[in-house]
Design an enzyme around this catalytic site. Sequence first.
Site, PDB file in Angstrom:
ATOM      1  N   ALA A 171      75.163  87.246  41.139  1.00  0.00           N
ATOM      2  CA  ALA A 171      73.845  87.550  40.627  1.00  0.00           C
ATOM      3  C   ALA A 171      73.239  86.603  39.972  1.00  0.00           C
ATOM      4  O   ALA A 171      73.751  85.756  39.163  1.00  0.00           O
ATOM      5  CB  ALA A 171      73.546  89.010  40.048  1.00  0.00           C
TER       6      ALA A 171
ATOM      7  N   GLY B 282      78.425  89.008  42.225  1.00  0.00           N
ATOM      8  CA  GLY B 282      78.036  89.592  43.337  1.00  0.00           C
ATOM      9  C   GLY B 282      78.299  88.823  44.713  1.00  0.00           C
ATOM     10  O   GLY B 282      78.222  89.473  45.657  1.00  0.00           O
TER      11      GLY B 282
ATOM     12  N   GLU C 189      81.408  90.371  45.752  1.00  0.00           N
ATOM     13  CA  GLU C 189      80.836  91.954  46.244  1.00  0.00           C
ATOM     14  C   GLU C 189      80.361  91.700  47.532  1.00  0.00           C
ATOM     15  O   GLU C 189      80.631  92.665  48.360  1.00  0.00           O
ATOM     16  CB  GLU C 189      79.999  92.402  45.175  1.00  0.00           C
ATOM     17  CG  GLU C 189      80.865  92.739  43.729  1.00  0.00           C
ATOM     18  CD  GLU C 189      80.049  93.163  42.642  1.00  0.00           C
ATOM     19  OE1 GLU C 189      78.984  92.383  42.290  1.00  0.00           O
ATOM     20  OE2 GLU C 189      80.337  94.412  42.197  1.00  0.00           O
TER      21      GLU C 189
ATOM     22  N   GLU D 287      82.512  88.679  35.788  1.00  0.00           N
ATOM     23  CA  GLU D 287      81.317  89.278  34.989  1.00  0.00           C
ATOM     24  C   GLU D 287      81.594  89.462  33.533  1.00  0.00           C
ATOM     25  O   GLU D 287      81.089  89.389  32.600  1.00  0.00           O
ATOM     26  CB  GLU D 287      80.990  90.415  35.644  1.00  0.00           C
ATOM     27  CG  GLU D 287      80.220  90.715  36.923  1.00  0.00           C
ATOM     28  CD  GLU D 287      80.889  90.333  38.029  1.00  0.00           C
ATOM     29  OE1 GLU D 287      82.210  89.965  38.187  1.00  0.00           O
ATOM     30  OE2 GLU D 287      80.352  90.539  39.106  1.00  0.00           O
TER      31      GLU D 287
HETATM   32  C1  HXC Z   1      71.831  81.816  38.698  1.00  0.00           C
HETATM   33  C2  HXC Z   1      73.210  79.981  38.938  1.00  0.00           C
HETATM   34  C3  HXC Z   1      74.194  80.922  38.967  1.00  0.00           C
HETATM   35  C4  HXC Z   1      74.033  82.321  39.163  1.00  0.00           C
HETATM   36  C5  HXC Z   1      75.100  78.891  39.386  1.00  0.00           C
HETATM   37  N1  HXC Z   1      73.540  78.969  39.025  1.00  0.00           N
HETATM   38  N2  HXC Z   1      75.443  80.193  39.256  1.00  0.00           N
HETATM   39  N3  HXC Z   1      71.817  80.480  38.621  1.00  0.00           N
HETATM   40  N4  HXC Z   1      72.579  82.530  38.660  1.00  0.00           N
HETATM   41  N5  HXC Z   1      74.858  82.958  39.198  1.00  0.00           N
HETATM   42  C6  HXC Z   1      72.872  77.564  39.036  1.00  0.00           C
HETATM   43  C7  HXC Z   1      73.169  76.634  37.830  1.00  0.00           C
HETATM   44  O1  HXC Z   1      72.593  77.389  36.721  1.00  0.00           O
HETATM   45  C8  HXC Z   1      72.741  75.452  38.178  1.00  0.00           C
HETATM   46  O2  HXC Z   1      71.286  75.266  37.930  1.00  0.00           O
HETATM   47  C9  HXC Z   1      73.010  75.121  39.828  1.00  0.00           C
HETATM   48  O3  HXC Z   1      73.126  76.662  40.106  1.00  0.00           O
HETATM   49  C10 HXC Z   1      74.125  74.508  39.861  1.00  0.00           C
HETATM   50  O4  HXC Z   1      75.209  75.098  39.249  1.00  0.00           O
HETATM   51  P1  HXC Z   1      76.298  74.552  38.268  1.00  0.00           P
HETATM   52  O5  HXC Z   1      76.681  75.336  37.268  1.00  0.00           O
HETATM   53  O6  HXC Z   1      75.693  73.159  37.743  1.00  0.00           O
HETATM   54  O7  HXC Z   1      77.223  73.927  39.265  1.00  0.00           O
HETATM   55  P2  HXC Z   1      78.938  73.814  38.955  1.00  0.00           P
HETATM   56  O8  HXC Z   1      79.092  72.873  37.750  1.00  0.00           O
HETATM   57  O9  HXC Z   1      79.600  73.288  40.182  1.00  0.00           O
HETATM   58  O10 HXC Z   1      79.671  75.020  38.553  1.00  0.00           O
HETATM   59  C11 HXC Z   1      79.659  76.106  39.741  1.00  0.00           C
HETATM   60  C12 HXC Z   1      80.073  77.471  39.098  1.00  0.00           C
HETATM   61  C13 HXC Z   1      78.988  77.857  38.073  1.00  0.00           C
HETATM   62  C14 HXC Z   1      81.535  77.344  38.471  1.00  0.00           C
HETATM   63  C15 HXC Z   1      80.004  78.320  40.294  1.00  0.00           C
HETATM   64  O11 HXC Z   1      77.650  77.449  38.269  1.00  0.00           O
HETATM   65  C16 HXC Z   1      79.262  79.246  37.406  1.00  0.00           C
HETATM   66  O12 HXC Z   1      80.047  79.449  36.775  1.00  0.00           O
HETATM   67  N6  HXC Z   1      78.141  80.110  37.741  1.00  0.00           N
HETATM   68  C17 HXC Z   1      77.995  81.615  37.513  1.00  0.00           C
HETATM   69  C18 HXC Z   1      79.333  82.228  38.026  1.00  0.00           C
HETATM   70  C19 HXC Z   1      79.072  83.727  37.690  1.00  0.00           C
HETATM   71  O13 HXC Z   1      79.367  84.091  36.276  1.00  0.00           O
HETATM   72  N7  HXC Z   1      78.777  84.745  38.589  1.00  0.00           N
HETATM   73  C20 HXC Z   1      78.711  86.208  38.048  1.00  0.00           C
HETATM   74  C21 HXC Z   1      77.360  86.240  37.763  1.00  0.00           C
HETATM   75  S1  HXC Z   1      77.183  88.067  37.237  1.00  0.00           S
HETATM   76  P3  HXC Z   1      70.505  74.020  37.283  1.00  0.00           P
HETATM   77  O14 HXC Z   1      68.959  74.522  37.335  1.00  0.00           O
HETATM   78  O15 HXC Z   1      71.188  73.826  36.104  1.00  0.00           O
HETATM   79  O16 HXC Z   1      70.651  72.982  38.288  1.00  0.00           O
HETATM   80  C22 HXC Z   1      77.228  88.863  38.566  1.00  0.00           C
HETATM   81  C23 HXC Z   1      76.876  90.416  38.398  1.00  0.00           C
HETATM   82  C24 HXC Z   1      76.793  91.257  39.730  1.00  0.00           C
HETATM   83  O17 HXC Z   1      77.189  88.556  39.742  1.00  0.00           O
HETATM   84  C25 HXC Z   1      76.275  92.674  39.454  1.00  0.00           C
HETATM   85  C26 HXC Z   1      74.902  92.804  39.015  1.00  0.00           C
HETATM   86  C27 HXC Z   1      74.549  94.363  39.148  1.00  0.00           C
END
Ligand code: HXC
Length: 258
Positions: A65, A110, A113, A133
């Site tokens: 998400a 997400g 999911e 998460e």
């Molecule tokens: C918004 C995101 C994002 C996310 C990555 N980006 N994941 N933006 N939401 N979930 C953005 C980064 O901010 C960055 O933007 C660009 O995408 C590239 O990502 P990087 O982090 O620079 O890439 P990298 O170093 O290769 O790392 C990849 C990664 C990391 C390991 C996947 O991005 C990461 O940990 N992302 C978050 C994963 C996560 O926690 N997902 C769960 C979310 S909670 P900029 O602008 O800086 O270039 C969830 C809840 C669901 O899903 C339920 C809801 C009801």
Amino acid sequence: MHFNYLKFEKRDKIGILTLNRPEALNALNEGVFKELACFLSSKEIIQSIRVLVITGEGKAFVAGADIKAMQEYSPQAAYDFSEIGKQVFDQIANLEIPVIAAINGFALGGGLELALSCDIRVASEKARLGLPEVNLGLIPGFNGTQRLPRLAGAGNAMYLMMLGEGITAGEAYQLGIVQKLAPPETLLEVSLELAEKVASKGPNAVKLIKVMVRKGLELPGKDAGKMESKEFGRLFKEDQSEREEGISAFLEKRKPNW
Ligand code: HXC
């Protein structure tokens, strides 16, 4: 239909839907969900294909998400977002045709999911999957706490969710979360081959299998078994030409034509 976050392509009887927001690793926001809901509700498209393959543009399938969007959420907005995502993923789970996730890279939160709501998962050997998460002080909110234990068992689901570390595609394969692995360069090809094989089977039987498995998981075992017998019986009604053709083709030593 014009989309900002999706691309759709048809190859014969297979549809390929690509999440196309690579600058944010295809993170799911309300805009993405709106477009997905619209696409999945399009009877015209869905009825023109036999299998749908879902994949992601760039290095991620879906990285979860949209964390930036979630930063400002009120409790009500967070609840609504969870419900919206759930409805869309239920649309996938309940879509009449089978859906294959072709996991090309990160499938996190997400994103996993979403993959879990599909019927079959193929993953690139380089993909990474997880429910991280807990690292954000959150829990999965698009049914991951429910779908993962049903697929991989409660222990594996708890392990993945409580550690939030993610696993390799190979590990996901061993846990039964992923059904097939492919080298990154041929992931789509392998997924399409699989889709074509499924598309060559009795289309109504394939649809019915999906319903039986999905519905059956929600029912007590006895009721689920009864439901299966009823549907099996129904296939022998006179107007069931698919069954007639399948059995005749076998006995006549030819390929079925359906
Ligand atoms: C918004 C995101 C994002 C996310 C990555 N980006 N994941 N933006 N939401 N979930 C953005 C980064 O901010 C960055 O933007 C660009 O995408 C590239 O990502 P990087 O982090 O620079 O890439 P990298 O170093 O290769 O790392 C990849 C990664 C990391 C390991 C996947 O991005 C990461 O940990 N992302 C978050 C994963 C996560 O926690 N997902 C769960 C979310 S909670 P900029 O602008 O800086 O270039 C969830 C809840 C669901 O899903 C339920 C809801 C009801």
